[in-house]
Enzyme design. Sequence first.
Site, short mmCIF file in Angstrom:
data_model
loop_
_atom_site.label_atom_id
_atom_site.label_comp_id
_atom_site.label_asym_id
_atom_site.label_seq_id
_atom_site.Cartn_x
_atom_site.Cartn_y
_atom_site.Cartn_z
N ASP A 199 8.04 -2.53 7.81
CA ASP A 199 7.53 -2.57 6.44
C ASP A 199 7.26 -1.17 5.90
O ASP A 199 7.52 -0.86 4.74
CB ASP A 199 6.25 -3.39 6.38
CG ASP A 199 6.44 -4.79 6.94
OD1 ASP A 199 7.58 -5.28 6.91
OD2 ASP A 199 5.46 -5.39 7.41
N HIS A 214 0.82 -1.21 0.00
CA HIS A 214 0.00 0.00 0.00
C HIS A 214 0.86 1.26 0.00
O HIS A 214 0.52 2.26 -0.65
CB HIS A 214 -0.93 0.00 1.22
CG HIS A 214 -2.11 -0.91 1.06
ND1 HIS A 214 -2.02 -2.13 0.48
CD2 HIS A 214 -3.42 -0.75 1.42
CE1 HIS A 214 -3.22 -2.71 0.48
NE2 HIS A 214 -4.08 -1.89 1.03
N HIS A 274 0.75 -4.42 8.77
CA HIS A 274 2.18 -4.62 8.56
C HIS A 274 2.92 -4.22 9.83
O HIS A 274 2.38 -3.50 10.68
CB HIS A 274 2.70 -3.76 7.39
CG HIS A 274 2.39 -4.32 6.04
ND1 HIS A 274 3.16 -5.30 5.45
CD2 HIS A 274 1.40 -4.03 5.17
CE1 HIS A 274 2.64 -5.59 4.26
NE2 HIS A 274 1.58 -4.83 4.07
#
Length: 303
Positions: free
Chosen positions: A224, A179, A220
């Site tokens: 990340d 994302h 996450h």
Amino acid sequence: MYIAPFFTKLRRKITTEVVVELPVFLDNWKLLLAGLIFQYIHGLAVHGVHYFHRPGPVLQDIGFIILPELGKEKFYISETFFCVMFFSFILWTFHPFIYKTKCFYTVLLWRRVVTSLAVSQFLRIITFYSTLLPGPSYHCRQGSENATMSPPKNVLKVLLINFPRGVVYGCGDLIFSSHMIFTLVFVRTYNKYGSKRFIKTLAWLMAITQSLLIIASHKHYSVDVVVAWYTVNLVVFFIDKKLPEMPDRTSSSGSLLPLSTKETDKRKEEHNKLLNDTADWRQRTQVNGKHQDNGSHFYIEEH
């Protein structure tokens, strides 16, 4: 009385943009197609790593400690926020087909976007296949039926990647937030080619908010998000250095279409030839003429 002229102007504007963008598209369609194909390859890699995922204790994370947890009931907030940014950017890239502003070529803009996405996603695939971590998401923890996947019975089951459920409930694709790749590429692109300073500031604030929402929803780990922030920015920076700069469409003079490399070299050669001819003419004139005191004017003696 008012609707008919509006749609007539809109149709003319779209037709004009299609005529302008079509030659650019024909020159770049292979790269655009390769970028779209790589989106499928990335989804296939994400789906494939889920077969190797094994649930375990959630790793200690400073972001999970500092930020309040959204919980399963508010898990959708992060996804909804991302969808707003995602579709808003797509609509903005096609706004030259509607409005009169001509700041960029949509085809060339998407050439940069898909290239940045593909390189970042390639690095992401390498990272989550190199080190497999237990997913922190609620559906990836022990006891969840989505945490593990039984070996596929046939190749077709793998190739279909179970879209979109496989994307939302995927596990194992960590050490790099997907994302945040899209978010940062989109924000950096608008920051460079957008025209509204307020929206640029808002876009960066939304990127920061998206980062916090990803961690707060335990989608996450914090690492990340951190890795995505500096890696994507570096990727976009180097791609901007490699790809030629997009021509400015705001100027009214000149052709709207970008010049090819051969045309550009030809024009440079003609320009240099003109400069050489001008310098040679001035030298011959100075030999046959007399300069005035200020050195800015001369006259030619008649023979």
